[in-house]
Write an enzyme that holds these catalytic residues in place. Structure first.
Site, PDB file in Angstrom:
ATOM      1  N   ASP A   5     -12.248 -11.445 -10.891  1.00  0.00           N
ATOM      2  CA  ASP A   5     -13.478 -11.187 -10.151  1.00  0.00           C
ATOM      3  C   ASP A   5     -14.629 -11.875 -10.885  1.00  0.00           C
ATOM      4  O   ASP A   5     -14.437 -12.501 -11.915  1.00  0.00           O
ATOM      5  CB  ASP A   5     -13.706  -9.691  -9.967  1.00  0.00           C
ATOM      6  CG  ASP A   5     -13.932  -8.993 -11.282  1.00  0.00           C
ATOM      7  OD1 ASP A   5     -13.915  -9.673 -12.324  1.00  0.00           O
ATOM      8  OD2 ASP A   5     -14.124  -7.776 -11.274  1.00  0.00           O
TER       9      ASP A   5
ATOM     10  N   PHE B  84     -18.898  -6.936  -9.243  1.00  0.00           N
ATOM     11  CA  PHE B  84     -18.599  -5.532  -8.942  1.00  0.00           C
ATOM     12  C   PHE B  84     -19.111  -4.608 -10.055  1.00  0.00           C
ATOM     13  O   PHE B  84     -19.544  -3.486  -9.786  1.00  0.00           O
ATOM     14  CB  PHE B  84     -17.100  -5.316  -8.705  1.00  0.00           C
ATOM     15  CG  PHE B  84     -16.791  -3.896  -8.365  1.00  0.00           C
ATOM     16  CD1 PHE B  84     -17.245  -3.343  -7.179  1.00  0.00           C
ATOM     17  CD2 PHE B  84     -16.106  -3.078  -9.246  1.00  0.00           C
ATOM     18  CE1 PHE B  84     -17.021  -2.010  -6.864  1.00  0.00           C
ATOM     19  CE2 PHE B  84     -15.867  -1.740  -8.951  1.00  0.00           C
ATOM     20  CZ  PHE B  84     -16.318  -1.215  -7.749  1.00  0.00           C
TER      21      PHE B  84
ATOM     22  N   GLN C 172     -20.952 -10.477   1.741  1.00  0.00           N
ATOM     23  CA  GLN C 172     -21.588  -9.163   1.546  1.00  0.00           C
ATOM     24  C   GLN C 172     -22.358  -8.799   2.821  1.00  0.00           C
ATOM     25  O   GLN C 172     -22.100  -9.349   3.872  1.00  0.00           O
ATOM     26  CB  GLN C 172     -22.496  -9.196   0.316  1.00  0.00           C
ATOM     27  CG  GLN C 172     -21.730  -9.233  -1.006  1.00  0.00           C
ATOM     28  CD  GLN C 172     -21.089  -7.881  -1.342  1.00  0.00           C
ATOM     29  OE1 GLN C 172     -21.311  -6.877  -0.671  1.00  0.00           O
ATOM     30  NE2 GLN C 172     -20.266  -7.860  -2.386  1.00  0.00           N
TER      31      GLN C 172
ATOM     32  N   ASP D 218      -6.954  -5.746  -2.851  1.00  0.00           N
ATOM     33  CA  ASP D 218      -6.651  -5.192  -4.173  1.00  0.00           C
ATOM     34  C   ASP D 218      -7.117  -3.752  -4.249  1.00  0.00           C
ATOM     35  O   ASP D 218      -8.045  -3.349  -3.542  1.00  0.00           O
ATOM     36  CB  ASP D 218      -7.381  -6.003  -5.250  1.00  0.00           C
ATOM     37  CG  ASP D 218      -8.882  -5.829  -5.159  1.00  0.00           C
ATOM     38  OD1 ASP D 218      -9.427  -4.981  -5.889  1.00  0.00           O
ATOM     39  OD2 ASP D 218      -9.524  -6.517  -4.336  1.00  0.00           O
TER      40      ASP D 218
ATOM     41  N   CYS E  62      13.278   4.688  -1.586  1.00  0.00           N
ATOM     42  CA  CYS E  62      12.769   3.622  -2.464  1.00  0.00           C
ATOM     43  C   CYS E  62      13.899   3.027  -3.304  1.00  0.00           C
ATOM     44  O   CYS E  62      14.724   3.760  -3.861  1.00  0.00           O
ATOM     45  CB  CYS E  62      11.681   4.186  -3.375  1.00  0.00           C
ATOM     46  SG  CYS E  62      10.950   2.939  -4.467  1.00  0.00           S
TER      47      CYS E  62
ATOM     48  N   CYS F  90      13.371   1.037  -5.962  1.00  0.00           N
ATOM     49  CA  CYS F  90      12.906   0.622  -7.295  1.00  0.00           C
ATOM     50  C   CYS F  90      13.785   1.267  -8.372  1.00  0.00           C
ATOM     51  O   CYS F  90      14.431   2.290  -8.140  1.00  0.00           O
ATOM     52  CB  CYS F  90      11.434   0.973  -7.491  1.00  0.00           C
ATOM     53  SG  CYS F  90      11.096   2.619  -8.149  1.00  0.00           S
TER      54      CYS F  90
ATOM     55  N   CYS G  33      13.408   5.019  -9.098  1.00  0.00           N
ATOM     56  CA  CYS G  33      14.026   5.923  -8.118  1.00  0.00           C
ATOM     57  C   CYS G  33      15.558   5.858  -8.185  1.00  0.00           C
ATOM     58  O   CYS G  33      16.229   6.823  -7.818  1.00  0.00           O
ATOM     59  CB  CYS G  33      13.525   5.590  -6.710  1.00  0.00           C
ATOM     60  SG  CYS G  33      11.797   6.048  -6.480  1.00  0.00           S
TER      61      CYS G  33
ATOM     62  N   HIS H 164       6.817   2.888 -10.068  1.00  0.00           N
ATOM     63  CA  HIS H 164       7.255   3.288  -8.718  1.00  0.00           C
ATOM     64  C   HIS H 164       6.140   3.053  -7.699  1.00  0.00           C
ATOM     65  O   HIS H 164       6.381   2.473  -6.634  1.00  0.00           O
ATOM     66  CB  HIS H 164       7.685   4.754  -8.679  1.00  0.00           C
ATOM     67  CG  HIS H 164       7.693   5.299  -7.281  1.00  0.00           C
ATOM     68  ND1 HIS H 164       8.703   5.022  -6.379  1.00  0.00           N
ATOM     69  CD2 HIS H 164       6.760   6.037  -6.609  1.00  0.00           C
ATOM     70  CE1 HIS H 164       8.406   5.582  -5.209  1.00  0.00           C
ATOM     71  NE2 HIS H 164       7.241   6.202  -5.323  1.00  0.00           N
TER      72      HIS H 164
HETATM   73 ZN   LIG Z   1      10.606   4.082  -6.424  1.00  0.00          ZN
END
Ligand SMILES: [Zn+2]
Length: 404
Positions: free
Chosen positions: A93, A97, A218, A294, A342, A344, A347, A373
């Site tokens: 950035d 901000f 803006q 983001d 999930c 991942c 998990c 996760h």
């Molecule tokens: Zn997960």
């Protein structure tokens, strides 16, 4: 030479689109979720884990890296990719901000994420919760008082570009001034004039051939000011555009502003939405043509033990949430994974009961696993969104998540 950004499909159902954004450190498939690694670190995750979580583009923060360790140190160590051992695309950035969060954000007691949408009603300022601004904005740039050690720092369009070029990120942002949802229109108009002048100066100062430069739209929640920003900044030869807050006082206003801007800036350039990333928001902004966005939400929530999952929870205010609190006693003997669908590795490996135990005992591993996760979960969702746009089933996917 290949174009920087190519649209690969547009939805027949809405304004959603898929594309490829090419950077010096690889291509990014859009729409793309961008986690935030303020200090060149996605808190608690290694760079290997950031890539494994499906992250295509990571945000780093110019103001914070300028303060510590300083862009010259990072440049001497080979640039921010080498410094943090991350070979994927990075976006920085402009520091604009922080002019908001350490300035009007403190004065007005509003944040961009936590309570930028306090409720649907007009919000009054609670001065008891506000603090003195650490920022002074003038026509030439922004002067900060460091939140770390109190020293004075100066940021101009030129110095922001110089810092971002020294960092060596793949995408830089032009210095802008982000206003608060509580700023009067006269102030937002002045701030937009400054942002527009700074956009031209940023383009002039930017010399790097390897780094893309995005302009920032803006104008706050004022329709005419947003339209003006789209006409002026949107016509400048930036590689892409980012849309900055304030996005108004409600989610409805945020969607209205996004739609207005998406319809008014060049279609052939990538569009990023700054600081938006809750699941319902993602569906709404993608539906209106956003390419990337983001948000600190998945990592911040993860560290608090709030786990993302595909089961909608509505609170009394009808705010939609896709999280549950792993620290609740009900999970103490739960052998299921964090999210049953999930894929991942967290998990696939650990139970809710173990995660509950880690958070109850404040073990560092808990923060890391929950962050992994949550980031992975959002990246997977956005991958599903890309597929759905290509197959013209985006609305069906959106409804399967958002409709009761
Ligand atoms: Zn997960």
């Amino acid at each position: 030479m290949q174009p920087t950004f190519e649209l690969s499909s547009t939805s027949r159902e809405c304004s959603a689109r898929t594309g490829v954004l090419r950077t010096a450190h690889g291509s990014i498939e859009t729409p793309c979720f961008v986690p935030v690694g303020t200090q060149a670190s996605l808190k608690s995750l290694s760079s290997e884990e950031i890539r494994a979580s499906g992250t295509q583009l990571l945000f780093v923060n110019t103001y914070h890296l300028h303060l510590r360790p300083g862009e010259e140190t990072i440049k001497a160590l080979g640039g921010v990719h080498t410094f943090m051992h991350h070979d994927g695309p990075l976006i920085s950035d402009s520091g604009g901000f922080q002019a908001f969060s350490l300035g009007l954000g403190l004065e007005h007691g509003v944040g961009k994420i936590a309570d930028i949408f306090p409720d649907e009603e007009k919000r009054t300022i609670n001065f008891a919760k506000t603090a003195k601004s650490l920022v002074h904005v003038d026509p030439d740039g922004v002067t900060f008082r460091s939140h770390v050690d109190g020293r004075k720092l100066r940021l101009t369009p030129e110095s922001s570009i110089r810092i971002q070029e020294a960092l060596g990120t793949d995408i830089a942002l032009a210095l802008d001034e982000c206003t608060s949802p509580l700023s009067p229109k006269s102030y937002v108009r002045e701030a937009l004039l400054r942002t527009t002048r700074w956009a031209g100066r940023s383009l002039e100062a930017h010399k790097s051939k390897r780094q893309l430069l995005f302009g920032i739209i803006q104008g706050g929640h004022y329709r005419d000011l947003r339209e003006k920003a789209c006409r002026t900044i949107g016509s400048l030869p930036f590689d892409g555009f980012a849309v900055g807050g304030d996005f108004g006082r409600s989610k409805r206003e945020m969607v209205r502003i996004t739609a207005l801007v998406m319809n008014s800036i060049p279609r052939d350039k990538p569009r990023h939405i700054l600081g938006i990333g809750e699941i319902d928001d993602i569906f709404r902004i993608v539906e209106n043509g956003a390419d990337s966005f983001d948000c600190v939400m998945p990592s911040r929530l993860g560290r608090m033990g709030h786990i993302l999952h595909k089961s909608k929870i509505k609170d009394q205010r009808s705010t939609i949430s896709f999280t549950y609190d792993i620290t609740k006693k009900v999970f103490s003997k739960d052998s299921k994974p964090l999210d049953e669908a999930c894929l991942c590795w967290v998990c696939q490996t650990y139970s809710r009961a173990y995660m509950h135990h880690l958070f109850r005992t404040r073990e560092l591993l808990g923060y890391r696993l929950a962050t992994y996760h949550n980031v992975s979960f959002l990246n997977t969702l956005v991958g599903d969104i890309r597929r759905a746009i290509r197959n013209n089933s985006f609305i069906k996917l959106r409804n399967s998540w958002l409709d009761s």
